[in-house]
Each structure stands twice: as C-alpha cells, then as structure tokens.
Design a protein around this motif. Structure first.
Motif, PDB file in Angstrom:
ATOM      1  N   GLN A   1       0.841  -1.187   0.000  1.00 58.26           N
ATOM      2  CA  GLN A   1       0.000   0.000   0.000  1.00 58.26           C
ATOM      3  C   GLN A   1       0.883   1.247   0.000  1.00 58.26           C
ATOM      4  O   GLN A   1       1.909   1.297   0.673  1.00 58.26           O
ATOM      5  CB  GLN A   1      -0.924  -0.010   1.212  1.00 58.26           C
ATOM      6  CG  GLN A   1      -1.909  -1.175   1.157  1.00 58.26           C
ATOM      7  CD  GLN A   1      -3.088  -0.981   2.091  1.00 58.26           C
ATOM      8  OE1 GLN A   1      -3.538   0.124   2.324  1.00 58.26           O
ATOM      9  NE2 GLN A   1      -3.579  -2.087   2.612  1.00 58.26           N
TER      10      GLN A   1
ATOM     11  N   PHE B   1      -0.031   4.412   0.862  1.00 54.22           N
ATOM     12  CA  PHE B   1      -0.299   5.372   1.932  1.00 54.22           C
ATOM     13  C   PHE B   1      -0.561   4.624   3.237  1.00 54.22           C
ATOM     14  O   PHE B   1      -1.022   3.494   3.235  1.00 54.22           O
ATOM     15  CB  PHE B   1      -1.491   6.260   1.556  1.00 54.22           C
ATOM     16  CG  PHE B   1      -1.266   6.971   0.255  1.00 54.22           C
ATOM     17  CD1 PHE B   1      -0.579   8.177   0.217  1.00 54.22           C
ATOM     18  CD2 PHE B   1      -1.698   6.427  -0.938  1.00 54.22           C
ATOM     19  CE1 PHE B   1      -0.325   8.822  -0.974  1.00 54.22           C
ATOM     20  CE2 PHE B   1      -1.456   7.069  -2.141  1.00 54.22           C
ATOM     21  CZ  PHE B   1      -0.768   8.266  -2.167  1.00 54.22           C
TER      22      PHE B   1
ATOM     23  N   PRO C   1      -9.683   7.143  -5.834  1.00 50.48           N
ATOM     24  CA  PRO C   1      -8.810   6.638  -4.766  1.00 50.48           C
ATOM     25  C   PRO C   1      -8.385   5.192  -4.962  1.00 50.48           C
ATOM     26  O   PRO C   1      -7.374   4.767  -4.405  1.00 50.48           O
ATOM     27  CB  PRO C   1      -9.670   6.792  -3.504  1.00 50.48           C
ATOM     28  CG  PRO C   1     -11.075   6.814  -3.993  1.00 50.48           C
ATOM     29  CD  PRO C   1     -11.026   7.494  -5.331  1.00 50.48           C
ATOM     30  N   HIS C   2      -9.134   4.432  -5.767  1.00 44.54           N
ATOM     31  CA  HIS C   2      -8.751   3.033  -5.947  1.00 44.54           C
ATOM     32  C   HIS C   2      -7.512   2.885  -6.832  1.00 44.54           C
ATOM     33  O   HIS C   2      -6.899   1.819  -6.853  1.00 44.54           O
ATOM     34  CB  HIS C   2      -9.916   2.254  -6.569  1.00 44.54           C
ATOM     35  CG  HIS C   2     -10.314   2.739  -7.925  1.00 44.54           C
ATOM     36  ND1 HIS C   2     -11.059   3.877  -8.107  1.00 44.54           N
ATOM     37  CD2 HIS C   2     -10.048   2.255  -9.164  1.00 44.54           C
ATOM     38  CE1 HIS C   2     -11.261   4.062  -9.400  1.00 44.54           C
ATOM     39  NE2 HIS C   2     -10.651   3.100 -10.056  1.00 44.54           N
TER      40      HIS C   2
ATOM     41  N   ARG D   1      -3.463   3.038  -4.893  1.00 47.73           N
ATOM     42  CA  ARG D   1      -3.383   2.164  -3.723  1.00 47.73           C
ATOM     43  C   ARG D   1      -2.081   1.392  -3.693  1.00 47.73           C
ATOM     44  O   ARG D   1      -1.529   1.137  -2.637  1.00 47.73           O
ATOM     45  CB  ARG D   1      -4.559   1.172  -3.706  1.00 47.73           C
ATOM     46  CG  ARG D   1      -5.938   1.801  -3.725  1.00 47.73           C
ATOM     47  CD  ARG D   1      -6.190   2.707  -2.534  1.00 47.73           C
ATOM     48  NE  ARG D   1      -6.049   2.024  -1.251  1.00 47.73           N
ATOM     49  CZ  ARG D   1      -6.971   1.235  -0.728  1.00 47.73           C
ATOM     50  NH1 ARG D   1      -8.103   1.009  -1.360  1.00 47.73           N
ATOM     51  NH2 ARG D   1      -6.772   0.654   0.445  1.00 47.73           N
ATOM     52  N   SER D   2      -1.616   0.984  -4.875  1.00 45.44           N
ATOM     53  CA  SER D   2      -0.390   0.186  -4.958  1.00 45.44           C
ATOM     54  C   SER D   2       0.151   0.295  -6.382  1.00 45.44           C
ATOM     55  O   SER D   2      -0.517   0.821  -7.278  1.00 45.44           O
ATOM     56  CB  SER D   2      -0.691  -1.283  -4.612  1.00 45.44           C
ATOM     57  OG  SER D   2      -1.555  -1.850  -5.576  1.00 45.44           O
TER      58      SER D   2
ATOM     59  N   THR E   1      -2.321  -1.450  -8.632  1.00 42.60           N
ATOM     60  CA  THR E   1      -3.574  -0.764  -8.983  1.00 42.60           C
ATOM     61  C   THR E   1      -3.309   0.365  -9.982  1.00 42.60           C
ATOM     62  O   THR E   1      -4.159   0.661 -10.817  1.00 42.60           O
ATOM     63  CB  THR E   1      -4.300  -0.214  -7.735  1.00 42.60           C
ATOM     64  OG1 THR E   1      -3.437   0.684  -7.031  1.00 42.60           O
ATOM     65  CG2 THR E   1      -4.731  -1.342  -6.812  1.00 42.60           C
TER      66      THR E   1
END
Lengths: 342, 96
Positions: free
Chosen positions: B41, B43, B74-75, B78-79, B82
């Motif tokens: 992740q 954040f 926001p999705h 995430r990484s 993503t």
C-alpha cells in the motif's frame, strides 16, 4: 476428496454479519486488550532496533512503526507495532504472538527495561467510516486531526489515555490504551457519542483484513514462506546495516524470489481451503494461502502463492471448485478511503 | 505455459517495471525496484506516503504515460499494481 479441501461459502457466525456491517458502514468497537503490550526503556530500546527489520532511529516521537521480527532465514517470527514515546517504546503485537514476542523482548534487557503490560493495559479499538469523529467527541481538540500511525496522550475520565490512529480494516481506526477499570465506561461513552457504533467480537477481523490485504500471519504464511515472498518489503528497511535475518533477506533478494504471494478472485461461490493446489493446465504452479467470501465484493477473494514465473496480476489459472484470476490488492476500496480522497 | 499467459505476464511485468521506475524517480524514494512490492500500500501502512507525495506521483504518472489521472479515483493510487491496472484500462503500453 474434493469436499475435504474446497468449502462452500459458509455464512458468517451469529452476530458477525452485523459486526461486519457496522465496521464497513458505521463504527465497530472491539476489545483488543488481548494483544501483547510491552514497555521498553533504556538500553532495551536500542537493542530492539537491532532486532526488528524496520528502522526505529527514523521513527519520530508520537509515531508508530509496523515492522517485523525475522528469524535468521528471513521468515517472520512476529510482526510488531512500535510506539515511540521518546524515552520509552510501547510495543504491541497480535494475541497469538504474545508469548513469542515476550520471550524475544525479555532477552533485550532487565525487568526494569522490559515490562509486559498486557494485563495492566486495556485496549479498545473503534473502526469504521464514522470513527473519524469519535476521538474529537470524547476528548475534544486533543483527539482531532490525528494522522495515521500517530498517537497522543489524552485525558479521559480524569486519567491519561494513549489514543492512537491505527486500524486494520482499511476504515478509519483508533485504539485507546487505558486502565482496564475504565474500559467499560469508555465503551459506553463511544456508543453515547456515536449511537450507530456497535460492540463487535473478534470473529470478523480476519475477513475485514483480507479485503484490504492487511497483514495477518494466518493469511500470509502457510509453509514457511519468507517475508519477501509474502510481499512484506514495507516492514523492512533495506538500508539498515544490521537486524536479525538481514543476511537471509539480502541473499534472497540477490538470488531472486522463487514464489510470491498475490491476490485472486474466484468465479463462483466456492472458498478453497489453504493449501489447495493452483494449476495451469496439468501443471501445479502454486497453492492457496487464504480465502474467504467477501460480503462487500460479493465474491470469493484470497491470497495465493505462485511460482515466480506465474507471479503476476491478470493470469487465469485453475483451482478445484472454479477458475481463479490473479488480481491487484487491496481488493476493496473502503468508504473511509473514498472519504479521505475527497 | 501457454503463449497467451506468457504474453499477459510479459506485457504486465514490463508495465509494472515502468510504473516502479516512475514512482521511485518522481518521489526520490531510497528504494531499488525489487525493494518495492507490487501490492504494497502506498499510503498509511506500507510506504507511508502523504498527500503531497500523491500529487507528485500523479504528475509523474501523467507525464510518463500521457494519461490524465483524476484525483477522485482513490482506488488507483493504492499500490503499484492498482496503478498498472488503471494504465492498462487506458490502453497504455509500457513503452510510451
């Protein structure tokens, strides 16, 4: 037999469905006092930095670092959260790891430097989209605006309470550390300021965590895999000169991983058991590490160890009970994450 | 391994590698690419990036791949994986 290793999508235990809904849509209160809690002072603090894979010298005061204690083979013995109180550390860990962590920490210094506070310090967690406003409602400005992985000492019922911004479900999350005698009163107070909050049991935690791929030993390890194979790079400071297991970590990094943990979704409602083989045609290329039905996503999600050649998102593979596809994680973008982005 | 799966993996890994390079360079991360797990992740837990990092990363991704990355998604941030998903949905190839 198929039935031994592939389960149907079992319903949640009684009450757990309501717990799940509370944490995903409102707020859930969970007594997490069983987690291991240890105070470290003096030379034991420096000794802890030499033990854990993360870098505590770079940990700011009133901040929390989630890191791991590795063995000499690069496997995770325990994951710990280290709270920097400047002249002391509070170290917390999952209940199942308490004994192992207690033994490791006890070796770092004498009793006056390493104190097991598990039974003398209660911990009440509140998580959910509505949890953001709860600290302010209880302790005023001292509890508002707390950043993720930060903590502050606040006054509750006339006594000092450690309030931390930490959670494991992907929602807004806080943990209050306080005198056990005050815990019931705090729970009542939380429900008073947030009537939608529900007192929850621990049963739903693993499913909530899996949906956002929060780390748990049960979901990430099955057959002695290493921290790097599990994707726990974020718990490790690769620039740190010395920590337990460093030689193994660096050797594995140099040689390249032989397997890797990825997320998957499954067609159908079957939930494969841990260890279920994953195949490409007739070839076994990995095994399921964990799986569960996700109420939010309305499908089976899980984690799978795949041989390095297959360790990539977007790969269609076979598993008893259905066809799986490797996907990116976290699986779920929570209400709290969406709210924070606005 | 079938040719189809081989192609999926080859293309995806090339894109992921490029995303990592952009991320490390735009944020000046003290990391080598193999020290950044694709599903870590970005954040909070994980890399612990903040909102300023997010804006820097968005600019870096947009410049490198020629796409617009809306802040209300926001999705996506995430990484690494993503972000790669988003770029693939936009039809981005690794060699922009």
């Amino acid at each position: 037999m198929l039935i031994d290793r592939v389960q149907s999508a079992a319903p949640l235990p009684a009450g757990a469905e309501e717990d799940y809904r509370a944490i995903r849509t409102a707020a859930g209160i969970t007594d997490v006092s069983a987690m291991g809690k240890f105070h470290l002072r003096g030379a034991a603090m420096e000794a802890l930095d030499r033990l854990v894979a993360g870098n505590l010298n770079r940990l700011m005061e009133n901040s929390i670092r989630w890191t791991a204690i590795l063995d000499e083979d690069g496997r995770v013995v325990a994951d710990v959260q280290v709270y920097n109180r400047f002249d002391s550390y509070l170290v917390t860990c999952a209940p199942a790891q308490r004994a192992a962590v207690a033994e490791l920490l006890a070796a770092l210094g004498p009793d006056d430097e390493v104190e097991d506070a598990t039974d003398t310090l209660a911990a009440i967690a509140v998580e959910g989209p509505l949890a953001l406003d709860i600290p302010h409602a209880i302790v005023g400005m001292d509890g508002s605006g707390l950043g993720l992985l930060k903590f502050v000492d606040v006054d509750v019922f006339g006594r000092q309470v450690l309030l931390s911004r930490i959670g494991f479900s992907g929602e807004y999350g806080y943990v209050f550390f306080l005198d056990p005698a005050d815990a019931p009163q705090l729970v009542e107070r939380i429900v008073e300021v947030c009537p939608a909050a529900r007192v929850c049991g621990p049963e739903i935690q693993d499913r909530l965590r899996l949906e956002v791929r929060a780390y748990t030993p049960a979901s990430h390890f099955l057959r002695g895999e290493t921290a790097l194979q599990a994707g726990l790079h974020w718990m490790i400071d690769f620039r740190k000169d010395a920590f337990q297991g460093r030689d193994a970590v660096m050797a594995e990094k140099a040689a390249g991983l032989v397997r890797r943990l990825l997320g998957f979704t499954l067609d159908g409602s079957a939930v494969p058991a841990p260890g279920t083989p994953v195949t490409d045609g007739a070839d076994a290329v990995g095994y399921v590490a964990a799986a569960a039905w996700s109420p939010a996503l309305e499908r089976t999600i899980g984690l799978v160890y795949l041989d390095e050649a297959y360790a990539c998102v977007g790969v269609p593979l076979g598993v008893e009970g259905g066809a799986l596809r490797t996907v990116s994680t976290p699986f779920l973008t929570t209400q709290s994450t969406r709210a924070a982005a606005r | 391994m079938s040719p189809d799966i081989h192609d999926i993996i080859t293309n995806r890994l090339a894109l992921v590698s490029k995303v990592k390079d952009v991320m490390i360079s735009s944020l000046n991360l003290e990391l080598e690419p193999d020290e950044l797990a694709e599903d870590s992740q970005l954040f909070g837990f994980g890399l612990g990036l903040d909102s300023i990092d997010a804006l820097t990363l968005i600019v870096g991704i947009e410049d490198a791949f020629g796409v617009h990355l809306p802040e209300d998604m926001p999705h996506v941030l995430r990484s690494v994986n993503t972000m790669a998903d988003f770029l693939m949905e936009k039809g981005v190839q690794h060699a922009h």
